[in-house]
Design a protein around this motif. Structure first.
Motif: not given
Length: 130
Positions: A24-26, A33-43, A47-52
């Motif tokens: 995860v980039s800084p 931290h601010a409650g928006h932006g990339p989630h843990g799965y964003s990176a 791959a997640h969409l392919k799996r789903l």
């Protein structure tokens, strides 16, 4: 490779470090931290969409099996495979949540950490009941 691995991806060796999944980039961490932006799965979104989509195909296969009057035990076997695939996906998301969201909250401490731990605990409880 097992049939389940072909459907859900290679299994990780316990204790093995996943291959680049949790970088995860800084800037991304600051957005979290601010409650928006990339989630843990964003990176790993692609791959997640392919799996789903693969899991969605399994479920559509179940519909075809019922439509074609396939033997009940064969349908149940495929239900079990679909359930396992969804559970595996959920565990992957949970791990990413812990590594990203909960870890970021741990840096802040206080109420934010307490809230994220309670949220993760509730998610784990839901997974155990399913």
């Amino acid at each position: 490779m097992t049939t389940t691995q072909a459907r859900t991806g290679p299994e990780q060796t316990p204790g093995a470090e996943p291959q680049g999944e949790h970088e995860v980039s800084p800037d991304a961490a600051a957005g979290a931290h601010a409650g928006h932006g990339p989630h843990g799965y964003s990176a790993q979104k692609d791959a997640h969409l392919k799996r789903l989509r693969r899991i969605e195909g399994q479920i559509r296969g179940l519909q075809r099996m019922v439509d074609e009057d396939v033997y009940c035990i064969d349908v149940l076997t495929q239900v079990s495979a679909g359930t396992k695939a969804l559970q595996s996906f959920a565990l992957s998301l949970l791990e990413e949540h812990l590594r990203h969201c909960v870890a970021a909250a741990a840096e802040e401490g206080g109420a934010e950490l307490d809230a994220k731990v309670a949220e993760a605990t509730a998610a784990i409880a839901r997974l155990l009941r399913s």
